[in-house]
Design a protein around this motif. Structure first.
Motif, mmCIF file in Angstrom:
data_model
loop_
_atom_site.group_PDB
_atom_site.id
_atom_site.type_symbol
_atom_site.label_atom_id
_atom_site.label_comp_id
_atom_site.label_asym_id
_atom_site.label_seq_id
_atom_site.Cartn_x
_atom_site.Cartn_y
_atom_site.Cartn_z
ATOM 1 N N MET A 1 54.242 102.557 -26.788
ATOM 2 C CA MET A 1 55.557 102.439 -27.252
ATOM 3 C C MET A 1 55.864 103.622 -28.013
ATOM 4 O O MET A 1 56.771 104.154 -28.082
ATOM 5 C CB MET A 1 55.572 101.096 -28.112
ATOM 6 C CG MET A 1 57.212 100.904 -28.518
ATOM 7 S SD MET A 1 57.359 99.263 -29.206
ATOM 8 C CE MET A 1 59.049 99.349 -29.756
ATOM 9 N N ALA A 2 54.672 104.068 -28.818
ATOM 10 C CA ALA A 2 54.870 105.319 -29.453
ATOM 11 C C ALA A 2 55.180 106.547 -28.741
ATOM 12 O O ALA A 2 55.946 107.480 -29.073
ATOM 13 C CB ALA A 2 53.882 105.200 -30.828
ATOM 14 N N GLU A 3 54.532 106.408 -27.742
ATOM 15 C CA GLU A 3 54.922 107.720 -26.838
ATOM 16 C C GLU A 3 56.152 107.660 -26.187
ATOM 17 O O GLU A 3 56.880 108.797 -25.768
ATOM 18 C CB GLU A 3 53.616 107.533 -25.734
ATOM 19 C CG GLU A 3 52.290 107.866 -26.292
ATOM 20 C CD GLU A 3 51.064 107.857 -25.293
ATOM 21 O OE1 GLU A 3 50.090 108.685 -25.446
ATOM 22 O OE2 GLU A 3 51.162 107.031 -24.326
ATOM 23 N N ALA A 4 56.601 106.632 -25.727
ATOM 24 C CA ALA A 4 57.630 106.423 -25.261
ATOM 25 C C ALA A 4 58.943 106.728 -26.024
ATOM 26 O O ALA A 4 59.835 107.353 -25.986
ATOM 27 C CB ALA A 4 57.998 104.784 -24.775
ATOM 28 N N ASP A 5 58.585 106.343 -27.610
ATOM 29 C CA ASP A 5 59.629 106.813 -28.479
ATOM 30 C C ASP A 5 59.867 108.261 -28.409
ATOM 31 O O ASP A 5 60.715 108.884 -28.803
ATOM 32 C CB ASP A 5 59.284 106.246 -29.759
ATOM 33 C CG ASP A 5 60.212 106.658 -30.890
ATOM 34 O OD1 ASP A 5 61.445 106.473 -30.736
ATOM 35 O OD2 ASP A 5 59.524 107.291 -31.806
ATOM 36 N N LEU A 6 58.314 109.119 -28.447
ATOM 37 C CA LEU A 6 58.115 110.382 -28.525
ATOM 38 C C LEU A 6 59.038 110.791 -27.343
ATOM 39 O O LEU A 6 59.898 112.095 -27.670
ATOM 40 C CB LEU A 6 56.732 110.822 -28.644
ATOM 41 C CG LEU A 6 56.479 112.319 -28.404
ATOM 42 C CD1 LEU A 6 57.172 113.027 -29.590
ATOM 43 C CD2 LEU A 6 54.929 112.528 -28.319
ATOM 44 N N LEU A 7 58.795 110.647 -26.134
ATOM 45 C CA LEU A 7 59.496 111.179 -24.904
ATOM 46 C C LEU A 7 60.981 111.022 -25.187
ATOM 47 O O LEU A 7 61.629 112.071 -24.745
ATOM 48 C CB LEU A 7 59.097 110.256 -23.771
ATOM 49 C CG LEU A 7 59.488 110.675 -22.434
ATOM 50 C CD1 LEU A 7 59.188 112.166 -22.417
ATOM 51 C CD2 LEU A 7 59.288 109.601 -21.392
ATOM 52 N N GLN A 8 61.399 109.924 -25.545
ATOM 53 C CA GLN A 8 62.880 109.882 -25.926
ATOM 54 C C GLN A 8 63.558 110.795 -26.866
ATOM 55 O O GLN A 8 64.464 111.480 -26.581
ATOM 56 C CB GLN A 8 63.471 108.202 -26.368
ATOM 57 C CG GLN A 8 64.911 108.059 -26.130
ATOM 58 C CD GLN A 8 64.927 106.363 -25.968
ATOM 59 O OE1 GLN A 8 63.717 105.582 -26.619
ATOM 60 N NE2 GLN A 8 65.644 105.857 -25.076
ATOM 61 N N ARG A 9 62.638 111.119 -27.917
ATOM 62 C CA ARG A 9 63.088 112.074 -28.897
ATOM 63 C C ARG A 9 63.134 113.648 -28.109
ATOM 64 O O ARG A 9 63.830 114.152 -28.405
ATOM 65 C CB ARG A 9 62.031 112.078 -30.128
ATOM 66 C CG ARG A 9 62.705 111.039 -30.913
ATOM 67 C CD ARG A 9 61.503 110.975 -32.487
ATOM 68 N NE ARG A 9 60.243 110.334 -31.868
ATOM 69 C CZ ARG A 9 59.194 110.672 -32.496
ATOM 70 N NH1 ARG A 9 58.910 111.939 -33.115
ATOM 71 N NH2 ARG A 9 58.113 109.898 -31.998
ATOM 72 N N VAL A 10 61.982 113.856 -27.287
ATOM 73 C CA VAL A 10 61.829 115.158 -26.766
ATOM 74 C C VAL A 10 63.025 115.316 -25.780
ATOM 75 O O VAL A 10 63.832 116.291 -25.768
ATOM 76 C CB VAL A 10 60.615 115.242 -25.830
ATOM 77 C CG1 VAL A 10 60.548 116.158 -24.749
ATOM 78 C CG2 VAL A 10 59.420 115.127 -26.976
ATOM 79 N N ILE A 11 63.331 114.169 -24.986
ATOM 80 C CA ILE A 11 64.578 114.294 -24.153
ATOM 81 C C ILE A 11 66.139 114.587 -24.709
ATOM 82 O O ILE A 11 66.593 115.423 -24.339
ATOM 83 C CB ILE A 11 64.864 113.021 -23.132
ATOM 84 C CG1 ILE A 11 63.516 112.899 -22.547
ATOM 85 C CG2 ILE A 11 66.135 113.105 -22.539
ATOM 86 C CD1 ILE A 11 63.472 111.543 -21.571
ATOM 87 N N GLY A 12 66.109 113.956 -26.001
ATOM 88 C CA GLY A 12 67.261 114.114 -26.923
ATOM 89 C C GLY A 12 67.039 115.689 -27.415
ATOM 90 O O GLY A 12 68.378 116.431 -27.560
ATOM 91 N N ALA A 13 66.195 116.443 -27.504
ATOM 92 C CA ALA A 13 65.881 117.471 -28.108
ATOM 93 C C ALA A 13 66.320 118.592 -27.016
ATOM 94 O O ALA A 13 66.999 119.615 -27.318
ATOM 95 C CB ALA A 13 64.583 117.769 -28.830
#
Length: 217
Positions: free
Chosen positions: A1-13
């Motif tokens: 779940m933490a990695e999915a959250d990181l991925l979402q932040r990366v995509i937003g950036a």
């Protein structure tokens, strides 16, 4: 779940830095909320907080994802299913994203297909990507087909390894960094590289052996 959250932040950036109307002050403000895990994977520079993110792209001046990323809801175990899809699919960028942001699933791989509006030789096929924590390996059907045909003509199509017999340890295989050792660590040479190689000194005269074809499943 933490990695999915990181991925979402990366995509937003990525979406943010791809917007030409966004200035440096806005980028700095957004970076402050990205978290330590992002900063560790994508180190900033003095010039811009998101310069490390640009390393994902073949062209850092064009940081755009040419595929869609669908992130599902976490299940009871906290695991999340993520789908990458698209017609003009950035294989290299997708592989780098997975390697950086989803390390718990490694080693991991995916396949891709290539097509064209018109039938043209060499423009149809596909391939695979194999991702580990330290490397990303690409394989394409064109190269695999060429290699399969070459095996019928040349026993050295898959390369050569250098072997020598030691009176105490038995048969050893040359590794360019560690000398003679186990077969699994042997350096594979092309025919041209083998022809130019300066033979090492060993108790037994080293000999070149042709690599066998890989297993067929």
């Amino acid at each position: 779940m933490a990695e999915a959250d990181l991925l979402q932040r990366v995509i937003g950036a990525i979406e943010l830095i791809g917007d030409a109307s966004v200035g440096l002050d806005a980028l700095e403000a957004h970076y402050l909320g990205m978290g330590d895990d992002f900063a560790a994977l994508f180190p900033r520079t003095e010039l811009s907080p998101f310069d490390g993110l640009l390393d994902l792209f073949p062209d850092g001046h064009y940081p755009v994802l040419d595929f869609d990323v669908d992130i599902g809801a976490p299940d009871e175990a906290g695991q999340v299913v993520v789908f990458f899809s698209g017609e003009q699919f950035g294989v290299e960028v997708a592989a780098s994203l997975i390697q950086r942001c989803a390390q718990s699933v490694l080693p991991f791989g995916f396949e891709f297909a290539c097509d064209a509006d018109k039938l043209r030789a060499g423009e149809l096929g596909g391939g695979y990507v194999a991702i580990t924590a330290t490397a990303i390996e690409y394989g394409h059907t064109t190269l695999l087909l060429d290699r399969a045909v070459a095996r019928a003509l040349d026993e050295g199509a898959d390369g050569f390894i250098l072997a020598a017999r030691d009176p105490e340890h038995g048969l050893g295989f040359w590794n360019k960094d560690h000398g003679f050792g186990r077969l699994m660590n042997a350096t594979v040479f092309s025919e041209a590289e083998a022809a130019k190689f300066d033979m090492p000194i060993a108790a037994d005269q080293p000999e070149w052996l042709a690599m066998p074809a890989p297993l067929r499943f």
